[in-house]
Write a protein that holds these residues in place. Structure first.
Motif, PDB file in Angstrom:
ATOM      1  N   TRP A  29       0.845  -1.186   0.000  1.00 53.78           N
ATOM      2  CA  TRP A  29       0.000   0.000   0.000  1.00 53.78           C
ATOM      3  C   TRP A  29       0.885   1.242   0.000  1.00 53.78           C
ATOM      4  O   TRP A  29       2.061   1.188   0.312  1.00 53.78           O
ATOM      5  CB  TRP A  29      -0.904   0.005   1.245  1.00 53.78           C
ATOM      6  CG  TRP A  29      -1.808  -1.196   1.313  1.00 53.78           C
ATOM      7  CD1 TRP A  29      -1.488  -2.424   1.788  1.00 53.78           C
ATOM      8  CD2 TRP A  29      -3.157  -1.275   0.859  1.00 53.78           C
ATOM      9  NE1 TRP A  29      -2.554  -3.276   1.685  1.00 53.78           N
ATOM     10  CE2 TRP A  29      -3.598  -2.595   1.119  1.00 53.78           C
ATOM     11  CE3 TRP A  29      -4.035  -0.358   0.281  1.00 53.78           C
ATOM     12  CZ2 TRP A  29      -4.874  -3.021   0.803  1.00 53.78           C
ATOM     13  CZ3 TRP A  29      -5.313  -0.776  -0.030  1.00 53.78           C
ATOM     14  CH2 TRP A  29      -5.734  -2.092   0.218  1.00 53.78           C
TER      15      TRP A  29
ATOM     16  N   GLU B 252       0.637   3.767   2.041  1.00 51.61           N
ATOM     17  CA  GLU B 252       0.961   4.094   3.424  1.00 51.61           C
ATOM     18  C   GLU B 252       1.495   2.866   4.140  1.00 51.61           C
ATOM     19  O   GLU B 252       1.077   1.740   3.867  1.00 51.61           O
ATOM     20  CB  GLU B 252      -0.282   4.625   4.151  1.00 51.61           C
ATOM     21  CG  GLU B 252      -0.802   5.947   3.612  1.00 51.61           C
ATOM     22  CD  GLU B 252       0.170   7.092   3.849  1.00 51.61           C
ATOM     23  OE1 GLU B 252       0.882   7.053   4.870  1.00 51.61           O
ATOM     24  OE2 GLU B 252       0.225   8.010   3.014  1.00 51.61           O
ATOM     25  N   GLY B 253       2.430   3.093   5.065  1.00 52.43           N
ATOM     26  CA  GLY B 253       2.973   1.998   5.843  1.00 52.43           C
ATOM     27  C   GLY B 253       3.056   2.365   7.303  1.00 52.43           C
ATOM     28  O   GLY B 253       2.489   3.367   7.746  1.00 52.43           O
ATOM     29  N   SER B 254       3.786   1.580   8.057  1.00 58.99           N
ATOM     30  CA  SER B 254       3.860   1.810   9.498  1.00 58.99           C
ATOM     31  C   SER B 254       4.967   2.799   9.860  1.00 58.99           C
ATOM     32  O   SER B 254       4.723   3.804  10.523  1.00 58.99           O
ATOM     33  CB  SER B 254       4.084   0.473  10.219  1.00 58.99           C
ATOM     34  OG  SER B 254       5.237  -0.172   9.693  1.00 58.99           O
ATOM     35  N   VAL B 255       6.176   2.540   9.401  1.00 55.09           N
ATOM     36  CA  VAL B 255       7.328   3.366   9.774  1.00 55.09           C
ATOM     37  C   VAL B 255       8.002   3.903   8.508  1.00 55.09           C
ATOM     38  O   VAL B 255       8.410   3.112   7.642  1.00 55.09           O
ATOM     39  CB  VAL B 255       8.353   2.537  10.588  1.00 55.09           C
ATOM     40  CG1 VAL B 255       9.530   3.412  10.996  1.00 55.09           C
ATOM     41  CG2 VAL B 255       7.684   1.913  11.801  1.00 55.09           C
TER      42      VAL B 255
ATOM     43  N   PHE C  29       8.071   3.458   2.956  1.00 50.16           N
ATOM     44  CA  PHE C  29       7.893   2.976   4.321  1.00 50.16           C
ATOM     45  C   PHE C  29       8.639   1.653   4.489  1.00 50.16           C
ATOM     46  O   PHE C  29       9.197   1.109   3.529  1.00 50.16           O
ATOM     47  CB  PHE C  29       6.414   2.806   4.634  1.00 50.16           C
ATOM     48  CG  PHE C  29       5.680   4.113   4.830  1.00 50.16           C
ATOM     49  CD1 PHE C  29       5.494   4.644   6.100  1.00 50.16           C
ATOM     50  CD2 PHE C  29       5.196   4.827   3.743  1.00 50.16           C
ATOM     51  CE1 PHE C  29       4.836   5.851   6.286  1.00 50.16           C
ATOM     52  CE2 PHE C  29       4.537   6.033   3.921  1.00 50.16           C
ATOM     53  CZ  PHE C  29       4.354   6.549   5.191  1.00 50.16           C
ATOM     54  N   GLU C  30       8.626   1.168   5.726  1.00 49.92           N
ATOM     55  CA  GLU C  30       9.394  -0.030   6.057  1.00 49.92           C
ATOM     56  C   GLU C  30       8.979  -1.230   5.201  1.00 49.92           C
ATOM     57  O   GLU C  30       9.807  -2.038   4.787  1.00 49.92           O
ATOM     58  CB  GLU C  30       9.209  -0.351   7.547  1.00 49.92           C
ATOM     59  CG  GLU C  30      10.390  -1.090   8.158  1.00 49.92           C
ATOM     60  CD  GLU C  30      10.300  -1.133   9.672  1.00 49.92           C
ATOM     61  OE1 GLU C  30       9.279  -1.635  10.187  1.00 49.92           O
ATOM     62  OE2 GLU C  30      11.224  -0.645  10.337  1.00 49.92           O
ATOM     63  N   GLU C  31       7.665  -1.340   4.911  1.00 54.38           N
ATOM     64  CA  GLU C  31       7.172  -2.456   4.103  1.00 54.38           C
ATOM     65  C   GLU C  31       7.764  -2.412   2.693  1.00 54.38           C
ATOM     66  O   GLU C  31       8.070  -3.449   2.098  1.00 54.38           O
ATOM     67  CB  GLU C  31       5.648  -2.424   4.023  1.00 54.38           C
ATOM     68  CG  GLU C  31       4.939  -2.731   5.332  1.00 54.38           C
ATOM     69  CD  GLU C  31       4.824  -1.523   6.261  1.00 54.38           C
ATOM     70  OE1 GLU C  31       4.098  -1.631   7.261  1.00 54.38           O
ATOM     71  OE2 GLU C  31       5.447  -0.472   5.974  1.00 54.38           O
TER      72      GLU C  31
END
Length: 478
Positions: free
Chosen positions: A244, A246-249, A288-290
């Motif tokens: 996606w 957007e990610g977490s970090v 992002f991290e993903e």
């Protein structure tokens, strides 16, 4: 001389480097005067800056022809390439550092190009083009860096240039020897012999064909990223992974962009990672991290087979084949489809692409149509290159699709309700079909080579399609 009214000067600096031999010993020390091109102003000391460089797609076409026709491949290098160009604009430069006391307030007027100037690449290419045309070579229109010369007995000499790297091939050995001698008179040329290492790509040749790989580049990349000891992966992307926006970090954008940029360059000889690199490059603006984990997955896959590369083999085929596919609404972020195509010239893979479509497709047939149109455009360009080389081409070009609906609509244009939103692509494809330039044979999804360019696949299917791409690992233990 004094600076004329209305003109400005360009700054300059000395750059000192050390050139090493392959064994690590010092070959020579280099000092170079470099202009500070970032201080130039458009319309005053530069105008046009664009300079064409060889398309790697064209280089791969030449490799396929060379493998099939037993053409030799010679590589030349031009020394101090940007010092050869003639300037059209009036460019004034500050006195080089260390000479201010001797020349006072005077400035230098440049008659020739200099490293650092914005127009230096263009000036060099124009000088080189003039030299080639003066020797009777014809500049290609499909690729402006391709030069050909035909002899009266039907032989050909082909030259392609990428800034200061030149590849020379063909079956006219006498002309190839002559042009090397003539270029050595016009420029400072270094004959590197048979093509072994070109733009970071390693070239190995045997009686069976030509292999192009980037093993050293991959090993250096793994070492740089600290992944040399990582656990290898079977495929470059998890078939169940969904990325996606957007990610977490969030992660360091600059580092992410540099990593993906290196993978994009690597995909010039590794079509097996083209789709996964296309996916991770969609998040360059805000990773992002993903997304970084997906990049590491590609590196882990490369660790498993760093020596794998393209194999250009000798075949009896003299046709151009195109495989096109689309993954309808495959993107989970915006439901856009992914197009993929790969083309074969005389039995060898020469071009491929994996790219998300610009708009949302309303049907799978529409997504397939867009992919087919892109594949046809690529096929027409290849056809034009081969025509300029006066190579034998079997028409029609075969465009393989696994969409019976799309093929049916092309052959039967009466289905108005289903085709109103894809009228341009439909008419374009139908025009080429009626002209006999292309034909549209059906291929099953399991045999659709372009499938590897549109989605992440499970290991058995992935390895089957890699074999169809013509990839081998000459460094693998036997």
């Amino acid at each position: 001389m004094t600076l004329p009214d209305g003109k400005k000067t360009v700054g300059c600096k000395w750059v000192f480097t050390v050139k090493y031999n392959s064994d690590g010993s010092i070959e020579r020390y280099k000092a170079r005067l470099v202009a500070k091109g970032f201080t130039q102003t458009y319309g005053i000391d530069y105008s046009e800056t664009f300079a064409p460089v060889a398309k790697l797609n064209t280089v791969r076409i030449l490799l396929s022809l060379a493998a099939n026709l037993d053409w030799p491949l010679h590589q030349l290098d031009v020394k101090n390439v940007f010092l050869n160009g003639d300037l059209e604009e009036e460019v004034y430069m500050d006195i080089p550092p260390g000479f201010e006391d001797k020349f006072g307030s005077n400035v230098c007027k440049l008659n020739k190009s200099l490293y650092g100037l914005k127009q230096s690449p263009r000036a060099w290419f124009e000088k080189f083009t003039y030299s080639m045309k003066k020797q009777g070579y014809i500049q290609g229109q499909a690729d402006h860096t391709l030069f050909t010369k035909f002899s009266q007995d039907g032989k050909i000499a082909v030259l392609i240039v990428y800034v200061d790297d030149i590849v020379l091939t063909g079956d006219d050995i006498v002309e190839m020897t002559r042009v090397k001698e003539k270029l050595a008179l016009d420029f400072e040329i270094k004959d590197l012999g048979s093509m072994r290492y070109f733009l970071g790509m390693e070239v190995a040749r045997s009686k069976d064909g030509i292999v192009v790989s980037q093993q050293k580049y991959i090993l250096d990349l793994l070492k740089e990223t600290g992944m040399s000891g990582c656990r290898p992966a079977d495929t470059p992307m998890d078939p169940n992974a969904k990325l996606w926006e957007e990610g977490s970090v969030p992660v360091d954008t600059g580092r992410y962009q540099r990593l993906v940029g290196k993978l994009i360059y690597l995909s010039h000889t590794r079509p097996d990672i083209a789709f996964s690199v296309s996916v991770v490059s969609q998040f360059m603006h805000s990773p992002f991290e993903e997304h970084l984990e997906a990049v590491y997955r590609i590196l882990r896959y490369l660790k498993a087979n760093p020596g794998k590369g393209l194999f250009f083999k000798k075949t009896s085929e003299r046709n151009v084949s195109i495989f096109t596919d689309a993954d309808w609404a495959g993107s989970v972020t915006d439901r856009r489809s992914t197009s993929g195509y790969c083309t074969y010239v005389w039995g060898n893979l020469v071009t491929w692409r994996s790219k998300k479509q610009g708009v949302v497709a309303r049907s799978s047939a529409e997504a397939e149509f867009r992919a087919m149109a892109q594949g046809i455009c690529e096929g027409l360009w290849i056809h034009r290159v081969l025509e300029e080389l006066e190579m034998k081409i079997e028409l029609p070009l075969k465009l393989y699709s696994d969409s019976k609906a799309a093929i049916s609509i092309v052959h039967n244009p009466v289905q108005h309700d289903r085709t109103k939103h894809i009228e341009i692509d439909r008419h374009f494809i139908k025009e080429k079909l009626d002209a006999g330039i292309i034909c549209l044979p059906f291929v099953t999804s399991s045999q659709q080579t372009a499938d590897i360019l549109t989605k992440s696949l499970a290991r058995p299917t992935f390895e089957h399609l890699i074999g169809k791409l013509g990839m081998i690992d000459i460094y693998a233990p036997t």
